[in-house]
Design an enzyme around this catalytic site. Structure first.
Site, PDB file in Angstrom:
ATOM      1  N   LYS A 126      57.547   6.329 -16.411  1.00  0.00           N
ATOM      2  CA  LYS A 126      58.379   6.664 -15.245  1.00  0.00           C
ATOM      3  C   LYS A 126      59.401   7.705 -15.676  1.00  0.00           C
ATOM      4  CE  LYS A 126      59.009   5.465 -10.919  1.00  0.00           C
ATOM      5  NZ  LYS A 126      58.023   4.907  -9.967  1.00  0.00           N
ATOM      6  N   ASP A 166      58.133   9.738  -6.236  1.00  0.00           N
ATOM      7  CA  ASP A 166      58.849   8.463  -6.049  1.00  0.00           C
ATOM      8  C   ASP A 166      60.015   8.820  -5.119  1.00  0.00           C
ATOM      9  OD1 ASP A 166      58.927   5.544  -7.288  1.00  0.00           O
ATOM     10  OD2 ASP A 166      61.004   6.181  -7.163  1.00  0.00           O
TER      11      ASP A 166
HETATM   12  P1  NDP Z   1      61.363   8.169  -0.226  1.00  0.00           P
HETATM   13  O1  NDP Z   1      62.379   8.983  -0.918  1.00  0.00           O
HETATM   14  O2  NDP Z   1      60.267   8.829   0.514  1.00  0.00           O
HETATM   15  O3  NDP Z   1      62.068   7.163   0.792  1.00  0.00           O
HETATM   16  C1  NDP Z   1      63.017   6.221   0.378  1.00  0.00           C
HETATM   17  C2  NDP Z   1      63.609   5.574   1.615  1.00  0.00           C
HETATM   18  O4  NDP Z   1      64.483   4.541   1.231  1.00  0.00           O
HETATM   19  C3  NDP Z   1      64.447   6.555   2.432  1.00  0.00           C
HETATM   20  O5  NDP Z   1      64.393   6.178   3.783  1.00  0.00           O
HETATM   21  C4  NDP Z   1      65.842   6.360   1.860  1.00  0.00           C
HETATM   22  O6  NDP Z   1      66.873   6.705   2.759  1.00  0.00           O
HETATM   23  C5  NDP Z   1      65.833   4.883   1.564  1.00  0.00           C
HETATM   24  N1  NDP Z   1      66.681   4.604   0.387  1.00  0.00           N
HETATM   25  C6  NDP Z   1      66.550   5.130  -0.842  1.00  0.00           C
HETATM   26  N2  NDP Z   1      67.506   4.698  -1.659  1.00  0.00           N
HETATM   27  C7  NDP Z   1      68.259   3.899  -0.922  1.00  0.00           C
HETATM   28  C8  NDP Z   1      69.404   3.143  -1.213  1.00  0.00           C
HETATM   29  N3  NDP Z   1      69.983   3.146  -2.434  1.00  0.00           N
HETATM   30  N4  NDP Z   1      69.922   2.388  -0.220  1.00  0.00           N
HETATM   31  C9  NDP Z   1      69.345   2.389   1.010  1.00  0.00           C
HETATM   32  N5  NDP Z   1      68.254   3.094   1.339  1.00  0.00           N
HETATM   33  C10 NDP Z   1      67.721   3.830   0.389  1.00  0.00           C
HETATM   34  O7  NDP Z   1      60.779   7.180  -1.327  1.00  0.00           O
HETATM   35  P2  NDP Z   1      59.435   6.330  -1.286  1.00  0.00           P
HETATM   36  O8  NDP Z   1      59.143   5.870   0.097  1.00  0.00           O
HETATM   37  O9  NDP Z   1      58.415   7.077  -2.043  1.00  0.00           O
HETATM   38  O10 NDP Z   1      59.852   5.082  -2.189  1.00  0.00           O
HETATM   39  C11 NDP Z   1      60.380   3.872  -1.642  1.00  0.00           C
HETATM   40  C12 NDP Z   1      60.199   2.751  -2.647  1.00  0.00           C
HETATM   41  O11 NDP Z   1      58.796   2.564  -2.914  1.00  0.00           O
HETATM   42  C13 NDP Z   1      60.827   2.958  -4.027  1.00  0.00           C
HETATM   43  O12 NDP Z   1      61.208   1.718  -4.549  1.00  0.00           O
HETATM   44  C14 NDP Z   1      59.667   3.509  -4.852  1.00  0.00           C
HETATM   45  O13 NDP Z   1      59.862   3.293  -6.229  1.00  0.00           O
HETATM   46  C15 NDP Z   1      58.534   2.677  -4.303  1.00  0.00           C
HETATM   47  N6  NDP Z   1      57.180   3.190  -4.482  1.00  0.00           N
HETATM   48  C16 NDP Z   1      56.818   4.429  -4.079  1.00  0.00           C
HETATM   49  C17 NDP Z   1      55.517   4.859  -4.225  1.00  0.00           C
HETATM   50  C18 NDP Z   1      55.048   6.177  -3.731  1.00  0.00           C
HETATM   51  O14 NDP Z   1      53.851   6.447  -3.836  1.00  0.00           O
HETATM   52  N7  NDP Z   1      55.902   7.012  -3.156  1.00  0.00           N
HETATM   53  C19 NDP Z   1      54.498   4.013  -4.876  1.00  0.00           C
HETATM   54  C20 NDP Z   1      54.964   2.696  -5.200  1.00  0.00           C
HETATM   55  C21 NDP Z   1      56.258   2.327  -5.020  1.00  0.00           C
HETATM   56  P3  NDP Z   1      67.200   8.245   3.131  1.00  0.00           P
HETATM   57  O15 NDP Z   1      66.159   8.632   4.145  1.00  0.00           O
HETATM   58  O16 NDP Z   1      68.576   8.207   3.676  1.00  0.00           O
HETATM   59  O17 NDP Z   1      67.085   9.014   1.859  1.00  0.00           O
HETATM   60  O1  2IT Z   2      56.087   3.363  -8.265  1.00  0.00           O
HETATM   61  C1  2IT Z   2      54.973   3.933  -8.191  1.00  0.00           C
HETATM   62  O2  2IT Z   2      53.912   3.343  -8.410  1.00  0.00           O
HETATM   63  C2  2IT Z   2      54.956   5.345  -7.816  1.00  0.00           C
HETATM   64  N1  2IT Z   2      55.997   5.920  -7.545  1.00  0.00           N
HETATM   65  C3  2IT Z   2      53.655   6.089  -7.780  1.00  0.00           C
HETATM   66  C4  2IT Z   2      53.261   6.534  -9.158  1.00  0.00           C
HETATM   67  C5  2IT Z   2      52.053   7.427  -9.243  1.00  0.00           C
HETATM   68  O3  2IT Z   2      51.780   7.855 -10.367  1.00  0.00           O
HETATM   69  O4  2IT Z   2      51.405   7.707  -8.233  1.00  0.00           O
END
Ligand code: NDP
Ligand code: 2IT
Length: 444
Positions: A126, A166
């Protein structure tokens, strides 16, 4: 003292300033107890757990860039290459002001087990930076990404370490980073996933984490004689994971009534309008107040609060520790059936325990959000064979992977007498494959 207790004690002493990492390590090691106890002598002699909790390496570097006013800014970049026993390091890059080494370590540690659960050959890693993309111009984001990759490119590669998106890192950022990698290294290779479709990205990667989350939720409900159709679903977050979880849940006939961002949340009794949400978040990069402005029937509230809405299914999809004990109590009081994590570690340890103790079906992120990284591994396969698969092909594989994960974690829990404990099942099933590979490869 048992081997697990010994290692936990040492981990706590060594990493006292990293609460998120300690939380993740404690959850994993506690639930591995029955497996470790059964092999205690061998694992202790091999120092298997000490090797598992210590990353292969932790990179930390300066990221200087110039803002639109001509001012030089300096951020800190990180990449933790945690464990490559079963494949090249793989995991996202988080761009958020809260990023520090403890957060990247917790995410990298979780990623080892998650990636193992996908059944695909990917190790755990990561990275990220405390850079905040919010409010920055495209040129500023590009300047940051180019500087970040100028250093990171020395340590990654298609067979070495393959970063992805992420929080704060989406298609725009991956594009700028890919361009810089190619420019410096002079090779066109699948060094990043989540790429645009015109330069090696995979169909369905954008949707994969959210879709995968709903596929595993569906399988969980089916196994318990229920259906997602007509269920009321509460989602937190409004980013990549949340948007596509909402979309898939609605396609399968559920009613999703909430979403949230870092400043507030929406309750929409008509069901969230996904196209409007995409316009607000993906295109305009705006706040949820804009959703409310376009849809007066919806309620907008400042702060946090989605867990107080009555629902059958809760899908936390924003960030770590966003579902607290008091939220778990509210969900149980309102009769929730299932909680499946879209984000990484969104539920605190005490909240998780409360949900499990009260009969709520609970799947932890390393199993339920594994669809994203699994599809990243499918993107790597396509890049290696220099072919692109159809949406249906990738989506079909994703569905099968999520079903397999559900049955693997369910079976692992049963094998150790913990039927229905999908947290233990996920940690055990993820661990078994990595442990076997580590032992087979000798002391390294
Ligand atoms: P994005 O940046 O696309 O979206 C994150 C969302 O969560 C936004 O709406 C953001 O608000 C909100 N957010 C972020 N930080 C905070 C905080 N500290 N307090 C409140 N709201 C918050 O990220 P992802 O959707 O990609 O990721 C979301 C979660 O999923 C994370 O935990 C990530 O590690 C996990 N994840 C992501 C994967 C991926 O493929 N993208 C895969 C597996 C897990 P705002 O719109 O205001 O920024
Ligand atoms: O938390 C996660 O699994 C991710 N942000 C996706 C990682 C990836 O390599 O697609």
């Amino acid at each position: 003292m048992s081997y697990v207790d010994e290692v936990l004690k040492r981990v706590k002493e060594k990493n006292a300033s990293e609460p998120e990492f300690l939380q993740a390590a404690e959850e994993v090691l506690e639930s591995l107890r029955p497996v470790i106890d059964a092999n205690e002598e061998k694992y202790r002699k091999e120092a298997l757990l000490e090797r598992l909790v210590e990353p292969d390496r932790q990179l930390k570097f300066r990221v200087p860039w110039v803002d639109d006013k001509g001012q030089v800014q300096v951020n800190t970049g990180y990449r933790v290459q945690y464990n490559n026993a079963i494949g090249p390091y793989k995991g996202g890059l988080r761009l958020h002001p809260s990023v520090n080494i403890g957060i990247i370590k917790f995410l990298g540690f979780e990623q080892i087990f998650k990636n193992s659960l996908t059944g695909l050959p990917i190790g755990g890693g990561k990275g990220g930076s405390d850079f905040d993309p919010k409010g920055k111009s495209d040129r500023e984001v590009m300047a940051f990404c180019q500087s970040f990759m100028t250093e990171l490119c020395k340590y990654i590669g298609a067979d070495v370490d393959v970063p992805a998106g992420d929080i704060g890192t989406g298609a725009r950022e991956i594009g700028y980073m890919f361009g810089q990698y190619k420019r410096i290294k002079g090779t066109y290779e699948g060094v990043l996933t989540g790429k645009g479709l015109s330069y090696g990205g995979s169909l369905a990667r954008t949707e994969a984490t959210g879709y995968g989350l709903v596929y595993i939720t569906e399988e969980l409900l089916k196994d318990h004689g229920m259906d997602i159709k007509d269920k009321t679903v509460v989602v937190s977050g409004a980013g990549n994971v949340a948007i596509y979880a909402i979309q898939k849940a609605q396609q399968l006939g559920a009613k999703v009534v909430t979403c949230s961002d870092s400043t507030g949340w929406i309750y929409d009794p008509d069901g969230i309008d996904v196209e409007l949400l995409k316009e607000v978040k993906e295109v305009k990069r705006a706040r949820l107040t804009e959703y409310k402005a376009a849809k007066p029937n919806a309620e907008y509230h400042e702060g946090r609060g989605v867990w107080q809405i009555k629902c059958d299914i809760a899908l936390p999809c924003a960030t770590q520790n966003e579902l607290l004990l008091e939220d778990a109590k509210e969900l149980v009081k309102n009769g929730v059936t299932a909680v499946c994590e879209g984000a990484n570690m969104p539920t605190t340890l005490d909240a998780t325990k409360y949900l499990q103790d009260n009969g709520v079906l609970f799947i932890c992120g390393k199993a339920s959000n594994a669809g994203g990284v699994a599809t990243s591994a499918l993107e790597m396969s396509q890049n290696s064979e220099r072919l692109s698969w159809t949406f249906e092909e990738v989506d079909g594989k994703l569905q099968q992977i999520m079903k397999n994960i559900y049955h693997n974690i369910s079976d692992a829990a049963k094998r150790y007498g913990m039927e229905g404990n999908y947290v233990a099942g996920a940690n055990i099933a993820g661990f078994e494959k990595v442990a076997e590979a580590m032992l087979a490869q000798g002391v390294c």
